[in-house]
Design a protein around this motif. Sequence first.
Motif, PDB file in Angstrom:
ATOM      1  N   HIS A  56       0.916  -1.182  -0.192  1.00 12.61           N
ATOM      2  CA  HIS A  56      -0.013  -0.143   0.004  1.00 12.61           C
ATOM      3  C   HIS A  56       0.835   1.289   0.085  1.00 12.61           C
ATOM      4  CE1 HIS A  56      -3.761  -2.055   0.206  1.00 12.61           C
ATOM      5  NE2 HIS A  56      -3.372  -2.663   1.240  1.00 12.61           N
ATOM      6  N   SER A  57       1.880   1.410  -0.979  1.00 11.50           N
ATOM      7  CA  SER A  57       2.352   2.668  -1.116  1.00 11.50           C
ATOM      8  C   SER A  57       3.504   2.890   0.149  1.00 11.50           C
ATOM      9  CB  SER A  57       1.634   3.805  -1.316  1.00 11.50           C
ATOM     10  OG  SER A  57       0.877   3.401  -2.467  1.00 11.50           O
ATOM     11  N   LEU A 115      -0.423  -2.932  -4.380  1.00 12.61           N
ATOM     12  CA  LEU A 115       0.753  -2.180  -4.323  1.00 12.61           C
ATOM     13  C   LEU A 115       0.459  -0.706  -3.747  1.00 12.61           C
ATOM     14  CD1 LEU A 115       1.075  -3.452  -7.974  1.00 12.61           C
ATOM     15  CD2 LEU A 115       3.025  -4.031  -6.184  1.00 12.61           C
ATOM     16  N   THR A 116      -0.607  -0.324  -4.151  1.00 14.87           N
ATOM     17  CA  THR A 116      -0.936   1.175  -3.808  1.00 14.87           C
ATOM     18  C   THR A 116      -2.234   1.223  -2.964  1.00 14.87           C
ATOM     19  OG1 THR A 116      -2.732   1.178  -5.432  1.00 14.87           O
ATOM     20  CG2 THR A 116      -0.117   1.399  -5.986  1.00 14.87           C
ATOM     21  N   GLU A 119       1.952   6.332  -7.037  1.00 12.85           N
ATOM     22  CA  GLU A 119       1.992   5.135  -6.057  1.00 12.85           C
ATOM     23  C   GLU A 119       2.520   4.199  -6.785  1.00 12.85           C
ATOM     24  OE1 GLU A 119      -1.450   5.118  -3.191  1.00 12.85           O
ATOM     25  OE2 GLU A 119      -2.423   5.274  -5.152  1.00 12.85           O
ATOM     26  N   TYR A 120       2.149   3.837  -8.107  1.00 10.74           N
ATOM     27  CA  TYR A 120       3.113   2.683  -8.688  1.00 10.74           C
ATOM     28  C   TYR A 120       4.336   2.846  -8.902  1.00 10.74           C
ATOM     29  CZ  TYR A 120      -1.722   1.006 -10.173  1.00 10.74           C
ATOM     30  OH  TYR A 120      -2.996   0.749 -10.198  1.00 10.74           O
ATOM     31  N   LYS A 121       4.829   4.177  -9.122  1.00 12.23           N
ATOM     32  CA  LYS A 121       6.338   4.458  -9.148  1.00 12.23           C
ATOM     33  C   LYS A 121       7.007   4.388  -7.916  1.00 12.23           C
ATOM     34  CE  LYS A 121       5.658   8.072 -12.726  1.00 12.23           C
ATOM     35  NZ  LYS A 121       5.586   9.444 -12.988  1.00 12.23           N
ATOM     36  N   LYS A 122       6.472   4.590  -6.776  1.00  7.71           N
ATOM     37  CA  LYS A 122       7.013   4.533  -5.427  1.00  7.71           C
ATOM     38  C   LYS A 122       7.035   2.844  -5.175  1.00  7.71           C
ATOM     39  CE  LYS A 122       6.451   5.560  -0.768  1.00  7.71           C
ATOM     40  NZ  LYS A 122       5.687   6.506   0.368  1.00  7.71           N
ATOM     41  N   ALA A 123       5.973   2.140  -5.725  1.00  2.01           N
ATOM     42  CA  ALA A 123       6.106   0.593  -5.420  1.00  2.01           C
ATOM     43  C   ALA A 123       7.298   0.053  -6.405  1.00  2.01           C
ATOM     44  CB  ALA A 123       4.950   0.182  -5.915  1.00  2.01           C
ATOM     45  N   HIS A 149      -6.879  -2.792  -4.504  1.00  2.00           N
ATOM     46  CA  HIS A 149      -6.718  -1.295  -4.366  1.00  2.00           C
ATOM     47  C   HIS A 149      -6.078  -0.916  -5.605  1.00  2.00           C
ATOM     48  CE1 HIS A 149      -7.553  -0.162  -0.074  1.00  2.00           C
ATOM     49  NE2 HIS A 149      -7.793  -1.432  -0.110  1.00  2.00           N
ATOM     50  N   ASP A 150      -5.359  -1.527  -6.506  1.00  2.58           N
ATOM     51  CA  ASP A 150      -4.718  -1.265  -7.659  1.00  2.58           C
ATOM     52  C   ASP A 150      -5.828  -1.059  -8.789  1.00  2.58           C
ATOM     53  OD1 ASP A 150      -2.087  -1.353  -6.110  1.00  2.58           O
ATOM     54  OD2 ASP A 150      -2.377  -3.499  -6.769  1.00  2.58           O
ATOM     55  N   ILE A 151      -6.698  -0.051  -8.653  1.00  2.00           N
ATOM     56  CA  ILE A 151      -7.898   0.231  -9.443  1.00  2.00           C
ATOM     57  C   ILE A 151      -7.584   0.594 -10.937  1.00  2.00           C
ATOM     58  CG2 ILE A 151      -9.136   0.753  -7.420  1.00  2.00           C
ATOM     59  CD1 ILE A 151      -9.290   3.341  -8.591  1.00  2.00           C
ATOM     60  N   SER A 152      -6.511   1.073 -11.158  1.00  2.00           N
ATOM     61  CA  SER A 152      -6.295   1.625 -12.576  1.00  2.00           C
ATOM     62  C   SER A 152      -5.759   0.448 -13.360  1.00  2.00           C
ATOM     63  CB  SER A 152      -5.433   2.744 -12.620  1.00  2.00           C
ATOM     64  OG  SER A 152      -4.050   2.757 -11.712  1.00  2.00           O
ATOM     65  N   LEU A 153      -5.141  -0.702 -12.718  1.00  2.00           N
ATOM     66  CA  LEU A 153      -4.608  -1.940 -13.438  1.00  2.00           C
ATOM     67  C   LEU A 153      -5.982  -2.776 -13.646  1.00  2.00           C
ATOM     68  CD1 LEU A 153      -1.551  -2.514 -11.342  1.00  2.00           C
ATOM     69  CD2 LEU A 153      -1.684  -1.620 -13.699  1.00  2.00           C
ATOM     70  N   ASP A 154      -7.143  -2.734 -13.358  1.00  2.04           N
ATOM     71  CA  ASP A 154      -8.044  -3.155 -13.585  1.00  2.04           C
ATOM     72  C   ASP A 154      -9.027  -2.393 -14.683  1.00  2.04           C
ATOM     73  OD1 ASP A 154     -10.782  -4.311 -14.271  1.00  2.04           O
ATOM     74  OD2 ASP A 154     -11.034  -4.923 -12.078  1.00  2.04           O
TER      75      ASP A 154
END
Length: 327
Positions: A18-19, A47-48, A55-59, A78-83
């Motif tokens: 979670h970031s 991941l976020t 957030e993805y960049k931080k992961a 929670h990684d909503i933009s990957l869906d």
Amino acid sequence: MAAPKVTKTRILMISDTHSTDYNPEEAKRPFRKPLPKADVLLHCGDLTMIGHLEEYKKAIEMMRNIDAELKLVIAGNHDISLDSDYFEREGMRMHRQKWDRSCSKKALEMWKGDHANSAGITYLEEGTYEFKLSNGAKFSIYASPYQPEFCNWAFPYERHEDRYNPSNSSNSVAWEARAVARNPIPDFPNVDIVVTHGPPFGRLDATISGEHVGCSHLLSAMRRAKPRLHCFGHIHEGWGAERVDWSKRSSAQSLVSGSTDVKVANRFPVDEDKMIADRCAYVDVSSDGAEPLRRGEETLMVNASIMDADYRPVNGPWLVDLDLPAV
């Protein structure tokens, strides 16, 4: 008949980061750099906090410095933009003033492209994959970011839907489930490791109220597939590891009706002081260990959630020595 060749392989597992970052100054927490070296890193999703690009960049930067030959990552709810389907429906509501219609496309490009690849990361969508390691291991892994619908977050399916067993499987017919599997989990012995975001029913899936919220269809698929290792996260309170013994069968129907009738060894004990000092909780189920895993009879199940129920990164990664097939 000679036993199949295997090679001892070290696997580091984390989930639900979670970031967060692993601050080396947090000496009282096990999740701090440098994390232990491993042959394989598995991240089981979330991941976020809400799937923003930063957030993805931080992961990715967090995982860049983990010393592992192979780094395999799945998404979580929670990684909503990957869906992409979910984000098309709900992205504006979830991201509000930060909403960008192209966020999903950019997020997938980030995880499938040079940004993740430069950190040694391979992003897995739902399906079965094969990998080889320099130690001679060649293994199959099934990955899925989905879990039963949860508060209208990403990668959902309904509890009456069986996402993991083939439509002609007796598991789905017996349970009167709706078969929706596009990528069912392979039968035993065709998958060595399973990584999902959500847990199977009754296995390291209890919420803070004690309710078991894992997926009964996933548990049935695990009984059918009998992988060496199944790792997941999602339910922070379920952090832990246990050996599930399939050698004494119970009926599929009893599993669906709410029973956790699976013969299970005691959960692996954890010395918290040692976990903090070592930056991980360690288990050896290889042929060099005191109790090697019995292939086809046992599965090591691990909930690798780093966060607790209050979203504090107090849980340690799991580090496992495991025999994998050798080339």
